[in-house]
Design an enzyme around this catalytic site. Structure first.
Site, mmCIF file in Angstrom:
data_model
loop_
_atom_site.group_PDB
_atom_site.id
_atom_site.type_symbol
_atom_site.label_atom_id
_atom_site.label_comp_id
_atom_site.label_asym_id
_atom_site.label_seq_id
_atom_site.Cartn_x
_atom_site.Cartn_y
_atom_site.Cartn_z
ATOM 1 N N ARG A 1 0.778 -1.223 -0.051
ATOM 2 C CA ARG A 1 0.074 0.024 -0.026
ATOM 3 C C ARG A 1 0.905 1.287 0.191
ATOM 4 O O ARG A 1 1.892 1.390 0.828
ATOM 5 C CB ARG A 1 -0.817 0.040 1.187
ATOM 6 C CG ARG A 1 -2.129 1.062 1.279
ATOM 7 C CD ARG A 1 -2.769 0.852 2.304
ATOM 8 N NE ARG A 1 -2.166 1.090 3.659
ATOM 9 C CZ ARG A 1 -2.938 1.289 4.907
ATOM 10 N NH1 ARG A 1 -4.305 1.193 4.748
ATOM 11 N NH2 ARG A 1 -2.397 1.589 5.946
ATOM 12 N N SER B 1 -13.071 -4.717 0.290
ATOM 13 C CA SER B 1 -13.431 -4.112 1.670
ATOM 14 C C SER B 1 -14.668 -4.264 1.634
ATOM 15 O O SER B 1 -15.721 -3.837 0.627
ATOM 16 C CB SER B 1 -12.660 -2.801 1.968
ATOM 17 O OG SER B 1 -11.294 -2.805 1.989
ATOM 18 N N LYS C 1 -7.217 5.397 13.338
ATOM 19 C CA LYS C 1 -8.016 5.582 12.334
ATOM 20 C C LYS C 1 -9.243 5.941 12.758
ATOM 21 O O LYS C 1 -10.053 5.013 13.321
ATOM 22 C CB LYS C 1 -7.904 4.215 11.349
ATOM 23 C CG LYS C 1 -8.515 4.394 10.036
ATOM 24 C CD LYS C 1 -8.314 3.190 8.990
ATOM 25 C CE LYS C 1 -9.254 3.168 7.839
ATOM 26 N NZ LYS C 1 -8.849 4.438 7.125
#
Length: 209
Positions: free
Chosen positions: A35, A104, A133
């Site tokens: 990522r 996801s 997050k």
């Protein structure tokens, strides 16, 4: 897919990303997602090619986050897409047969929609709340995981707040695998951390047989 490492260079705490990944694979990681939010495309492709070569002897698949062009340019094994990324049908049309597609899912609606698609896995995000997050959907929790297991035909990976203490219960409650970032990338020994998580996964599997 049992133990899925998502890379984050910042989480490696100044250590070489490739070293961290290889140590993690030696400890038991079975899939790696690269990522990169800040690299330009050329640098992203070069990093993907290098990581693919590193993982090849271990027969560990390399997944690219979001970027189908990088998958094609580096011949990575597949792509992971989120709900705001390229639509599944477009990704499937662009990728050669045999490439992995993971997706996801943050809501029950996402899970239901995904039933029509040929996915390698569905990633429930987040399973638990994480302080780092805060812009994600409501955590699934174990009750949500139970619901998804009953309503999805796909292998399930859970991400968000997974660690040594709660991995076994996630597997016992329907997850096929866990995805982690800091639990391995930030560990003093990525290899030891991966091995310990793998043991927790196997303990959960033993209880579900």
């Amino acid at each position: 897919m049992e133990l899925y490492l998502v890379t984050d260079e910042a989480a490696c705490l100044g250590r070489d990303l490739f070293w961290v990944v290889e140590e993690a694979v030696k400890g038991g990681v079975t899939m790696v997602q690269l990522r990169e939010k800040s690299l330009d495309t050329r640098a992203f492709v070069e990093r993907a090619k290098r990581l693919k070569e590193l993982l090849k002897p271990y027969q560990v698949p390399l997944i690219i986050n979001d970027r189908v062009d990088v998958v094609l340019a580096s011949d990575a094994d597949g792509v992971h897409i989120g709900q705001s990324d390229m639509p599944y049908e477009t990704v499937r049309a662009l990728l050669p047969p045999g490439k992995i597609i993971g997706l996801s899912a943050e809501t029950p609606e996402h899970v239901v929609e995904a039933e029509q698609w040929d996915l390698a896995y569905l990633a429930l995000s987040p399973l638990y709340a994480t302080p780092s997050k805060t812009d994600h959907a409501e955590p699934w929790g174990l009750t949500g995981l139970h619901w998804v297991r009953a309503n999805s035909r796909h292998p399930l990976v859970v991400i968000g707040g997974l660690n040594q203490q709660n991995t076994t219960e996630a597997i016992e409650n329907g997850a096929n695998g866990i995805a982690v970032i800091s639990a391995i990338c930030s560990a003093e020994s990525p290899r030891t951390a991966a091995a310990q998580l793998k043991n927790r996964i196997q303990a959960g599997q033993a209880k579900t047989v």
